[in-house]
Design an enzyme around this catalytic site. Structure first.
Site, PDB file in Angstrom:
ATOM      1  N   HIS A  91       0.680  -1.621  -0.008  1.00  0.00           N
ATOM      2  CA  HIS A  91      -0.112   0.566  -0.450  1.00  0.00           C
ATOM      3  C   HIS A  91       0.807   1.152   0.098  1.00  0.00           C
ATOM      4  O   HIS A  91       0.731   2.214  -0.956  1.00  0.00           O
ATOM      5  CB  HIS A  91      -1.198   0.193   1.176  1.00  0.00           C
ATOM      6  CG  HIS A  91      -1.550  -0.721   1.176  1.00  0.00           C
ATOM      7  ND1 HIS A  91      -1.882  -1.568   2.506  1.00  0.00           N
ATOM      8  CD2 HIS A  91      -2.773  -1.258   0.160  1.00  0.00           C
ATOM      9  CE1 HIS A  91      -3.185  -2.588   2.658  1.00  0.00           C
ATOM     10  NE2 HIS A  91      -3.448  -2.528   1.119  1.00  0.00           N
ATOM     11  N   LYS A  96     -17.252  -6.236   8.070  1.00  0.00           N
ATOM     12  CA  LYS A  96     -15.781  -7.004   8.156  1.00  0.00           C
ATOM     13  C   LYS A  96     -15.709  -7.029   9.836  1.00  0.00           C
ATOM     14  O   LYS A  96     -15.532  -6.025  10.079  1.00  0.00           O
ATOM     15  CB  LYS A  96     -15.146  -6.696   7.159  1.00  0.00           C
ATOM     16  CG  LYS A  96     -14.887  -7.351   6.316  1.00  0.00           C
ATOM     17  CD  LYS A  96     -13.423  -7.125   5.665  1.00  0.00           C
ATOM     18  CE  LYS A  96     -13.005  -6.881   3.959  1.00  0.00           C
ATOM     19  NZ  LYS A  96     -11.906  -6.116   3.346  1.00  0.00           N
ATOM     20  N   ARG A 115      -2.218  -5.771  -7.974  1.00  0.00           N
ATOM     21  CA  ARG A 115      -0.622  -6.723  -8.246  1.00  0.00           C
ATOM     22  C   ARG A 115      -1.068  -7.431  -8.644  1.00  0.00           C
ATOM     23  O   ARG A 115       0.205  -7.966  -9.640  1.00  0.00           O
ATOM     24  CB  ARG A 115      -1.349  -7.099  -6.877  1.00  0.00           C
ATOM     25  CG  ARG A 115      -0.553  -6.505  -5.706  1.00  0.00           C
ATOM     26  CD  ARG A 115      -1.168  -6.632  -4.318  1.00  0.00           C
ATOM     27  NE  ARG A 115      -2.555  -7.609  -4.240  1.00  0.00           N
ATOM     28  CZ  ARG A 115      -2.787  -7.945  -3.008  1.00  0.00           C
ATOM     29  NH1 ARG A 115      -2.358  -8.278  -2.273  1.00  0.00           N
ATOM     30  NH2 ARG A 115      -4.453  -8.398  -3.659  1.00  0.00           N
ATOM     31  N   SER A 140      -2.996  -8.141   3.326  1.00  0.00           N
ATOM     32  CA  SER A 140      -3.547  -7.630   4.197  1.00  0.00           C
ATOM     33  C   SER A 140      -3.851  -8.989   5.473  1.00  0.00           C
ATOM     34  O   SER A 140      -3.417  -9.351   6.084  1.00  0.00           O
ATOM     35  CB  SER A 140      -4.710  -6.793   4.469  1.00  0.00           C
ATOM     36  OG  SER A 140      -4.149  -5.376   4.298  1.00  0.00           O
TER      37      SER A 140
HETATM   38  O1  PNS Z   1      -8.834  -2.789   0.693  1.00  0.00           O
HETATM   39  P1  PNS Z   1     -10.317  -3.476   0.720  1.00  0.00           P
HETATM   40  O2  PNS Z   1     -11.445  -3.772   1.708  1.00  0.00           O
HETATM   41  O3  PNS Z   1      -9.834  -3.537  -0.736  1.00  0.00           O
HETATM   42  O4  PNS Z   1     -11.166  -1.457   0.023  1.00  0.00           O
HETATM   43  C1  PNS Z   1     -12.497  -2.006  -0.809  1.00  0.00           C
HETATM   44  C2  PNS Z   1     -13.010  -0.907  -0.858  1.00  0.00           C
HETATM   45  C3  PNS Z   1     -12.681  -0.114   0.866  1.00  0.00           C
HETATM   46  C4  PNS Z   1     -12.881   0.443  -1.560  1.00  0.00           C
HETATM   47  C5  PNS Z   1     -14.821  -0.684  -0.974  1.00  0.00           C
HETATM   48  O5  PNS Z   1     -14.985  -1.673  -0.455  1.00  0.00           O
HETATM   49  C6  PNS Z   1     -15.616   0.619  -0.685  1.00  0.00           C
HETATM   50  O6  PNS Z   1     -15.062   0.919  -2.095  1.00  0.00           O
HETATM   51  N1  PNS Z   1     -16.114   0.320   0.431  1.00  0.00           N
HETATM   52  C7  PNS Z   1     -17.091   1.582   0.523  1.00  0.00           C
HETATM   53  C8  PNS Z   1     -18.822   1.126  -0.093  1.00  0.00           C
HETATM   54  C9  PNS Z   1     -19.091   0.653  -1.575  1.00  0.00           C
HETATM   55  O7  PNS Z   1     -19.118   2.640  -2.204  1.00  0.00           O
HETATM   56  N2  PNS Z   1     -19.436  -0.058  -2.164  1.00  0.00           N
HETATM   57  C10 PNS Z   1     -19.882   0.277  -4.036  1.00  0.00           C
HETATM   58  C11 PNS Z   1     -18.222  -0.154  -4.189  1.00  0.00           C
HETATM   59  S1  PNS Z   1     -18.100  -0.730  -6.075  1.00  0.00           S
END
Ligand code: PNS
Length: 160
Positions: free
Chosen positions: A18, A42, A91, A129
């Site tokens: 990150h 989560k 990645r 992570s």
């Molecule tokens: O590190 P991660 O867990 O892959 O990040 C995921 C994240 C936070 C980018 C995604 O879950 C998110 O944007 N959540 C917010 C809710 C939202 O907007 N959902 C629709 C997106 S398609």
């Protein structure tokens, strides 16, 4: 005009992969906001406060990067921050489908917002992570995989 990008994620915890992406993006945008999801669904190892603090400690001395927490729809947060770009790291091919779905859904919700993908250094291609949490839980070394403040807190948390 100031260009702002939002780098969203769970960051449970932030890894050196990150950080690599954040440092690269910090040279491309005037302002970069690392936005940590307040994850209600989560089960996270670290609280939102810990995750934000660990990122701040790991990014000391990078002047144009801020760290914040968000909930709700990402695109609403992006708009509220006056940003036009979402930054994500990619990645390997295995990340592609998930990232592609999110990017296209976000575009449907907010056509004016684009998702930008950056690749980390290849030595971080396998790093996640989830694997860091697993290695730490089983007593393995995480130095070199995560910034020092994260390694310290993981060690404290994992002590029997
Ligand atoms: O590190 P991660 O867990 O892959 O990040 C995921 C994240 C936070 C980018 C995604 O879950 C998110 O944007 N959540 C917010 C809710 C939202 O907007 N959902 C629709 C997106 S398609």
């Amino acid at each position: 005009m100031t260009s702002t990008a939002i780098c969203p994620g769970s960051f449970d915890p932030i890894t050196n992969g990150h950080l690599d992406i954040i440092h690269r993006a910090a040279t491309m945008f005037d302002r970069l906001v690392v936005a940590v999801l307040r994850n209600t669904e989560k089960q996270c190892l670290f609280s939102i406060e810990d995750r934000v603090t660990l990122i701040r400690e790991s990014l000391q001395g990078v002047p144009n990067v801020e760290v914040d927490a968000f909930d709700g729809l990402l695109v609403e947060y992006v708009r509220a921050k006056g940003a036009r770009h979402i930054l994500r790291g990619i990645r390997a091919l295995s990340d592609f489908e998930y990232e592609f779905q999110m990017a296209l859904m976000n575009r449907r919700l907010a056509p004016e917002v684009d998702t930008v993908f950056l690749m980390p250094r290849e030595e971080y291609t396998y790093l996640s992570s989830r694997l860091v949490r697993e290695v730490a839980r089983l007593g393995g070394p995480v130095e070199g995989l995560v910034p020092a403040p994260v390694a310290r807190l993981l060690k404290e948390r994992m002590q029997p």
